[in-house]
Design a protein around this motif. Structure first.
Motif, PDB file in Angstrom:
ATOM      1  N   MET A  55     101.667 110.218  49.049  1.00 28.96           N
ATOM      2  CA  MET A  55     102.917 109.790  49.665  1.00 28.96           C
ATOM      3  C   MET A  55     103.329 108.437  49.116  1.00 28.96           C
ATOM      4  SD  MET A  55     103.813 109.744  53.713  1.00 28.96           S
ATOM      5  CE  MET A  55     103.988 107.968  53.870  1.00 28.96           C
ATOM      6  N   THR A  56     104.617 108.191  49.172  1.00 32.46           N
ATOM      7  CA  THR A  56     105.126 106.917  48.688  1.00 32.46           C
ATOM      8  C   THR A  56     106.369 106.561  49.513  1.00 32.46           C
ATOM      9  OG1 THR A  56     106.112 105.832  46.764  1.00 32.46           O
ATOM     10  CG2 THR A  56     106.417 108.179  46.922  1.00 32.46           C
ATOM     11  N   TYR A  57     106.865 105.382  49.324  1.00 30.18           N
ATOM     12  CA  TYR A  57     108.112 104.995  49.986  1.00 30.18           C
ATOM     13  C   TYR A  57     109.267 105.115  48.992  1.00 30.18           C
ATOM     14  CZ  TYR A  57     105.891 103.670  54.299  1.00 30.18           C
ATOM     15  OH  TYR A  57     105.224 103.732  55.492  1.00 30.18           O
ATOM     16  N   VAL A  58     110.463 105.314  49.534  1.00 30.82           N
ATOM     17  CA  VAL A  58     111.635 105.596  48.714  1.00 30.82           C
ATOM     18  C   VAL A  58     112.788 104.716  49.186  1.00 30.82           C
ATOM     19  CG1 VAL A  58     113.286 107.407  48.079  1.00 30.82           C
ATOM     20  CG2 VAL A  58     110.885 108.000  48.471  1.00 30.82           C
ATOM     21  N   VAL A  59     113.532 104.151  48.230  1.00 31.63           N
ATOM     22  CA  VAL A  59     114.746 103.414  48.589  1.00 31.63           C
ATOM     23  C   VAL A  59     115.907 104.401  48.623  1.00 31.63           C
ATOM     24  CG1 VAL A  59     116.238 101.449  48.070  1.00 31.63           C
ATOM     25  CG2 VAL A  59     113.836 101.393  47.362  1.00 31.63           C
ATOM     26  N   THR A  60     116.680 104.368  49.687  1.00 31.81           N
ATOM     27  CA  THR A  60     117.776 105.326  49.849  1.00 31.81           C
ATOM     28  C   THR A  60     119.133 104.618  49.814  1.00 31.81           C
ATOM     29  OG1 THR A  60     117.754 105.137  52.250  1.00 31.81           O
ATOM     30  CG2 THR A  60     116.262 106.763  51.272  1.00 31.81           C
ATOM     31  N   GLU A  61     120.184 105.396  50.046  1.00 35.36           N
ATOM     32  CA  GLU A  61     121.534 104.894  49.768  1.00 35.36           C
ATOM     33  C   GLU A  61     121.948 103.683  50.603  1.00 35.36           C
ATOM     34  OE1 GLU A  61     123.739 108.580  51.143  1.00 35.36           O
ATOM     35  OE2 GLU A  61     125.221 107.050  51.610  1.00 35.36           O
ATOM     36  N   ASN A  62     121.274 103.419  51.711  1.00 38.81           N
ATOM     37  CA  ASN A  62     121.625 102.222  52.493  1.00 38.81           C
ATOM     38  C   ASN A  62     121.504 100.938  51.682  1.00 38.81           C
ATOM     39  OD1 ASN A  62     122.144 103.765  54.684  1.00 38.81           O
ATOM     40  ND2 ASN A  62     120.656 102.807  56.052  1.00 38.81           N
ATOM     41  N   CYS A  63     120.712 100.994  50.608  1.00 38.78           N
ATOM     42  CA  CYS A  63     120.524  99.792  49.770  1.00 38.78           C
ATOM     43  C   CYS A  63     121.754  99.496  48.905  1.00 38.78           C
ATOM     44  CB  CYS A  63     119.297  99.975  48.866  1.00 38.78           C
ATOM     45  SG  CYS A  63     118.912  98.556  47.814  1.00 38.78           S
ATOM     46  N   ILE A  64     122.523 100.538  48.610  1.00 42.22           N
ATOM     47  CA  ILE A  64     123.632 100.382  47.656  1.00 42.22           C
ATOM     48  C   ILE A  64     124.608  99.300  48.121  1.00 42.22           C
ATOM     49  CG2 ILE A  64     125.646 101.548  46.659  1.00 42.22           C
ATOM     50  CD1 ILE A  64     123.979 104.144  46.674  1.00 42.22           C
ATOM     51  N   LYS A  65     124.868  98.378  47.224  1.00 43.16           N
ATOM     52  CA  LYS A  65     125.793  97.250  47.419  1.00 43.16           C
ATOM     53  C   LYS A  65     125.329  96.252  48.487  1.00 43.16           C
ATOM     54  CE  LYS A  65     130.315  97.879  46.491  1.00 43.16           C
ATOM     55  NZ  LYS A  65     130.399  97.504  45.064  1.00 43.16           N
ATOM     56  N   CYS A  66     124.136  96.465  49.049  1.00 38.94           N
ATOM     57  CA  CYS A  66     123.537  95.485  49.972  1.00 38.94           C
ATOM     58  C   CYS A  66     122.487  94.666  49.213  1.00 38.94           C
ATOM     59  CB  CYS A  66     122.902  96.170  51.175  1.00 38.94           C
ATOM     60  SG  CYS A  66     124.124  96.710  52.391  1.00 38.94           S
ATOM     61  N   LYS A  67     121.475  95.377  48.698  1.00 41.80           N
ATOM     62  CA  LYS A  67     120.506  94.752  47.792  1.00 41.80           C
ATOM     63  C   LYS A  67     120.025  93.391  48.319  1.00 41.80           C
ATOM     64  CE  LYS A  67     120.746  93.764  43.004  1.00 41.80           C
ATOM     65  NZ  LYS A  67     121.394  93.940  41.682  1.00 41.80           N
ATOM     66  N   PHE A  68     119.519  93.390  49.543  1.00 45.17           N
ATOM     67  CA  PHE A  68     119.049  92.134  50.142  1.00 45.17           C
ATOM     68  C   PHE A  68     117.776  91.616  49.461  1.00 45.17           C
ATOM     69  CE2 PHE A  68     121.579  93.913  53.691  1.00 45.17           C
ATOM     70  CZ  PHE A  68     122.411  92.849  53.915  1.00 45.17           C
ATOM     71  N   MET A  69     116.940  92.543  48.977  1.00 42.39           N
ATOM     72  CA  MET A  69     115.747  92.206  48.177  1.00 42.39           C
ATOM     73  C   MET A  69     114.617  91.534  48.949  1.00 42.39           C
ATOM     74  SD  MET A  69     117.575  91.041  44.606  1.00 42.39           S
ATOM     75  CE  MET A  69     118.974  90.218  45.346  1.00 42.39           C
ATOM     76  N   ASP A  70     114.656  91.550  50.274  1.00 40.70           N
ATOM     77  CA  ASP A  70     113.517  91.021  51.037  1.00 40.70           C
ATOM     78  C   ASP A  70     112.237  91.788  50.701  1.00 40.70           C
ATOM     79  OD1 ASP A  70     114.836  89.319  53.629  1.00 40.70           O
ATOM     80  OD2 ASP A  70     116.127  90.756  52.618  1.00 40.70           O
ATOM     81  N   CYS A  71     112.400  93.071  50.377  1.00 36.83           N
ATOM     82  CA  CYS A  71     111.257  93.946  50.091  1.00 36.83           C
ATOM     83  C   CYS A  71     110.406  93.440  48.928  1.00 36.83           C
ATOM     84  CB  CYS A  71     111.759  95.358  49.783  1.00 36.83           C
ATOM     85  SG  CYS A  71     113.086  95.399  48.543  1.00 36.83           S
ATOM     86  N   VAL A  72     111.053  92.897  47.894  1.00 35.39           N
ATOM     87  CA  VAL A  72     110.292  92.548  46.692  1.00 35.39           C
ATOM     88  C   VAL A  72     109.351  91.367  46.932  1.00 35.39           C
ATOM     89  CG1 VAL A  72     112.170  93.402  45.248  1.00 35.39           C
ATOM     90  CG2 VAL A  72     111.967  90.955  45.646  1.00 35.39           C
ATOM     91  N   GLU A  73     109.706  90.527  47.901  1.00 38.40           N
ATOM     92  CA  GLU A  73     108.856  89.366  48.190  1.00 38.40           C
ATOM     93  C   GLU A  73     107.543  89.783  48.844  1.00 38.40           C
ATOM     94  OE1 GLU A  73     109.327  85.892  47.937  1.00 38.40           O
ATOM     95  OE2 GLU A  73     111.054  86.209  46.638  1.00 38.40           O
ATOM     96  N   VAL A  74     107.586  90.833  49.659  1.00 39.04           N
ATOM     97  CA  VAL A  74     106.387  91.214  50.411  1.00 39.04           C
ATOM     98  C   VAL A  74     105.571  92.299  49.714  1.00 39.04           C
ATOM     99  CG1 VAL A  74     107.339  90.543  52.638  1.00 39.04           C
ATOM    100  CG2 VAL A  74     107.643  92.905  51.832  1.00 39.04           C
ATOM    101  N   CYS A  75     106.168  93.000  48.751  1.00 41.45           N
ATOM    102  CA  CYS A  75     105.441  94.098  48.102  1.00 41.45           C
ATOM    103  C   CYS A  75     104.206  93.562  47.373  1.00 41.45           C
ATOM    104  CB  CYS A  75     106.338  94.823  47.105  1.00 41.45           C
ATOM    105  SG  CYS A  75     105.440  96.103  46.184  1.00 41.45           S
ATOM    106  N   PRO A  76     102.996  94.013  47.764  1.00 42.26           N
ATOM    107  CA  PRO A  76     101.805  93.463  47.115  1.00 42.26           C
ATOM    108  C   PRO A  76     101.600  93.957  45.687  1.00 42.26           C
ATOM    109  CG  PRO A  76     101.178  95.119  48.733  1.00 42.26           C
ATOM    110  CD  PRO A  76     102.665  94.924  48.856  1.00 42.26           C
TER     111      PRO A  76
END
Lengths: 109, 142
Positions: free
Chosen positions: A1-22
């Motif tokens: 299993m994995t996680y997936v980025v979906t359409e809610n990200c489009i044009k939002c791209k807050f990028m908080d996720c990249v800071e916490v991804c180990p």
């Protein structure tokens, strides 16, 4: 299993996720991010970080349409490990429905 | 205690819990008949070799459980370099980890650690033993 980025990200791209991804498994396009499914270790740290609630497990109903797109563009877009500046109008696009048609295949930076 | 330290007190307590958990867990791992030799070859046998490894793993679990963002690395590749790693070792790892969680953490916190560890282990095991072409032989019966 994995996680997936979906359409809610489009044009939002807050990028908080990249800071916490180990394992630094996010890749950046012009107007959204994707997760490399072979690099994600399924830790789930990113899911609650996303203000747009764009990140879901691949078992989620909303993931189906985005699994292949994550896999495909993760190999075409640059890796992103530090949060950049979100779009100026990111908050305006948050929670907007039907953003899939606005998806850009162009790489981000 | 400064105001800033006070504000971070829950995280500091949690960090100490992670540290205690990992010290107990890896003490058991190093003495385990199945896992011990693999870790001895990969990490070493001396405190000088284990201290930085424990610090790195504390960062990893802090990132995973407290979302501290301290760890950035590639655990998949780290495991890929281990020639004597077997798929069944993940079960032993999880069993020892679960016991250590129960011994050190509050029950609900222990459950959260076990749940997260189980998912990460499944992901690594799948990547190392099922997804990589050419690795099929490693899972095949002798």
């Amino acid at each position: 299993m994995t996680y997936v980025v979906t359409e809610n990200c489009i044009k939002c791209k807050f990028m908080d996720c990249v800071e916490v991804c180990p394992v630094d498994c996010f890749y950046v396009g012009e107007n959204m991010l994707v997760i490399h499914p072979d690099e994600c270790i399924d830790c789930g740290v990113c899911e609650p970080e996303c203000p747009a609630e764009a990140i879901v497990p691949d078992s989620d109903d909303h993931a189906a349409a985005w699994i292949e797109r994550n896999r495909s563009f993760a190999t075409q877009w640059p890796n992103i490990t530090r949060k950049g500046e979100p779009p100026a109008d990111a908050d305006d696009w948050k929670d907007k429905p039907d953003k899939a048609a606005l998806f850009s295949p162009e790489p981000g930076g | 205690m400064t105001l800033e330290q006070a504000a971070r007190a829950p995280d500091l307590v949690a960090e100490n819990g992670i540290r205690r958990l990992l010290e107990l867990f890896y003490d058991r791992v190093r003495r385990d008949a199945q896992l011990g030799p693999v870790f001895a070859r990969a990490v070493g046998t001396t405190d000088a070799e284990w201290t930085p490894h424990l610090a790195r793993l504390t960062d990893f679990w802090s990132s995973v459980m407290l979302r501290s963002g301290r760890y950035h690395g590639d655990p998949f590749s780290a495991h890929l370099r281990l020639p004597d790693l077997e798929a069944s070792m993940f079960d032993r790892w999880l069993a020892l980890f679960g016991e250590s969680c129960a011994d050190v953490l509050e029950p609900d916190v222990a459950d959260a650690f076990r749940e997260r560890a189980g998912r990460i282990a499944s992901s690594l095991r799948m990547g190392l033993f099922e997804r990589l072409p050419g690795n099929a032989a490693r899972t095949a019966p002798p």
